[in-house]
Design a protein around this motif. Structure first.
Motif, PDB file in Angstrom:
ATOM      1  N   LEU A 266      32.145  43.011  36.560  1.00 17.86           N
ATOM      2  CA  LEU A 266      31.177  42.214  37.031  1.00 17.86           C
ATOM      3  C   LEU A 266      31.717  41.534  38.599  1.00 17.86           C
ATOM      4  N   LYS A 267      32.830  40.763  38.310  1.00 16.39           N
ATOM      5  CA  LYS A 267      33.024  39.996  39.145  1.00 16.39           C
ATOM      6  C   LYS A 267      32.792  40.438  40.561  1.00 16.39           C
ATOM      7  N   LYS A 268      33.539  41.831  40.772  1.00 11.37           N
ATOM      8  CA  LYS A 268      33.834  42.760  41.832  1.00 11.37           C
ATOM      9  C   LYS A 268      31.900  42.587  42.445  1.00 11.37           C
ATOM     10  N   ILE A 269      31.521  43.059  40.823  1.00 15.53           N
ATOM     11  CA  ILE A 269      29.286  43.319  41.315  1.00 15.53           C
ATOM     12  C   ILE A 269      29.139  41.978  42.532  1.00 15.53           C
ATOM     13  N   GLU A 270      29.345  41.013  41.841  1.00 16.11           N
ATOM     14  CA  GLU A 270      29.249  40.045  41.998  1.00 16.11           C
ATOM     15  C   GLU A 270      29.999  39.917  43.544  1.00 16.11           C
ATOM     16  N   GLU A 271      30.821  39.893  43.711  1.00 22.48           N
ATOM     17  CA  GLU A 271      31.599  39.787  44.957  1.00 22.48           C
ATOM     18  C   GLU A 271      30.764  41.237  46.123  1.00 22.48           C
ATOM     19  N   LYS A 272      30.379  41.933  45.895  1.00 25.91           N
ATOM     20  CA  LYS A 272      29.914  43.078  46.459  1.00 25.91           C
ATOM     21  C   LYS A 272      28.810  42.597  47.167  1.00 25.91           C
ATOM     22  N   LYS A 273      27.585  41.488  45.811  1.00 26.69           N
ATOM     23  CA  LYS A 273      26.654  41.333  46.432  1.00 26.69           C
ATOM     24  C   LYS A 273      26.028  40.060  47.458  1.00 26.69           C
ATOM     25  N   VAL A 274      27.625  39.251  47.281  1.00 25.98           N
ATOM     26  CA  VAL A 274      27.506  38.377  48.548  1.00 25.98           C
ATOM     27  C   VAL A 274      28.062  38.658  49.898  1.00 25.98           C
TER      28      VAL A 274
END
Length: 402
Positions: A266-274
């Motif tokens: 989930l953290k990587k998904i959020e980082e990817k969105k940023v």
């Protein structure tokens, strides 16, 4: 009497019937007459006259049988042959072995077939005593119907679906204990294909670990991790927790590890969105400064009153940010949150831009010069950010090409 023991910790009431060890009682061994083999008749053919030469070897023929996976999944034995062996088991014609069960009943069988079908049974039959021409062995700890289903499978590889579902755990154990891999595969396949549930998964896990079934073990662990809240309240879990605390600790660690991996994803998904948003902001910034958009654009371009809808998703928000930056009274980095964001976008663009001499984005060359004065620590942080944004940019362009 000699007996093979299978040490397996049974942890719930559902498998209490497995509690006894698997003991085979043996009686007086009978000598086996030697068998005289005839000479291969083909060896005599070479001495006979007027025999034509054999035909040439055929070319390579491809068939489904050459594929191990297809061969293993196909049923090559005719139904008539299976019916014949099944009938031999049910009628017990010429039986010379009695398999005694826990309730005192016996199942007639044949010494030669059992010896071939199961090396373990064959070994104990060789050591058994003979009484009135019959060898007797006993398999305790397993229900009579489960023993019958086991012996039937040795004859014809046939089984009743109801018996298999009812005694699948017993059959998994005896197939492992008496080295019958074909039955073991059938049991594992049925469990993996839908017979696992929240109530029996703890028992199946323990059996899978004891019976050397790593794939089934993985299936059980995955189910426990996905449904930990419900499974941890079952009777099987409570019994396992008392009888095998080491296994409980392993399962708890698996749950924690799975939760940690989920949080990381989930953290990587959020980082990817940023990073994707930053990539879109870079594209929109170049678009606004080079071509102009809506009511904002470079000095040397006259914007038309009617324009087509902008295809850059970040353009509208960036246009608002640019307007604020141009009219803000503070504007210094750190004095205004919005202006600080704009400064960061301009610097990020400068680090990505490959043509600062021709770039229309303001302060592009200014930040290029500023980079030379930064500390290694700050430069390293920007380098990581640039690499992430470029990676997202490359991924987005590949998806667009597809």
């Amino acid at each position: 009497m000699a007996s093979p023991d299978v040490h397996t910790p049974w942890l719930s009431s559902a498998v209490e019937s497995f509690g006894g060890s698997f003991k085979i009682r043996i009686e007086e061994e009978e000598t086996v007459d030697s068998i005289e083999f005839f000479e291969d008749p083909s060896s005599l053919a070479c001495n006979l006259p007027n025999i034509p030469n054999p035909p040439s070897a055929p070319g390579k023929i491809r068939s489904k049988a050459t594929n191990p996976r297809q061969l293993s999944n196909s049923d090559c034995v005719p139904k008539e042959a299976k019916d014949t062996w099944d009938k031999l088991f049910k009628e017990g014609y010429g039986a010379d072995v009695h398999i005694i069960t826990d309730d005192g009943s016996f199942i007639p069988a044949h010494y030669a077939l059992l010896s071939v079908a199961s090396p373990v049974l064959g070994n104990f039959l060789q050591q058994s005593k003979v009484k009135n021409g019959i060898r007797c062995i006993k398999i305790p700890g397993v229900p009579c119907d489960a023993v019958s289903a086991f012996i039937r499978f040795l004859y014809s590889a046939c089984y009743d679906e109801g018996d298999m579902k009812k005694f699948v755990l017993h059959l998994l154990v005896v197939s492992h204990a008496y080295s019958v891999p074909s039955l073991k595969r059938v049991c594992i396949n049925h469990l993996e294909q839908g017979w696992l549930n929240l109530e029996n998964v703890i028992d199946v896990l323990q059996l899978a670990r004891s019976c050397d079934a790593p794939r089934l073990t993985l299936f059980c662990i995955r189910m426990i991790v996905r449904n930990f809240k419900n499974i941890s309240s079952t009777e099987g879990w409570k019994v396992m927790r008392q009888a095998n605390p080491v296994l409980e600790q392993e399962l708890l660690e698996s749950v924690v590890e799975a939760d940690s991996r989920k949080q990381d994803r989930l953290k990587k998904i959020e980082e990817k969105k940023v990073y994707l948003q930053l990539h879109e902001a870079m594209e929109a910034l170049v678009h606004i400064c080079r071509d102009g958009c809506r009511t904002i654009g470079p000095r040397d371009k006259v914007l038309k009153a009617s324009q087509a809808a902008c295809s850059f998703p970040a353009c509208k928000g960036l246009e608002t940010l640019v307007r604020h930056f141009s009219s803000c009274k503070i504007r210094v980095p750190g004095g205004c949150v919005h202006c600080k964001r704009m400064w960061q976008l301009l610097e990020l663009h400068s680090r990505i831009c490959d043509e600062p001499d021709y770039c229309k984005v303001p302060l592009c060359r200014h930040f290029k010069v500023k980079m030379l004065q930064q500390t290694k620590k700050d430069a390293a942080k920007w380098k990581v950010l640039v690499s992430k944004v470029n990676a997202v940019s490359l991924f987005s362009s590949r998806r667009a090409d597809l």
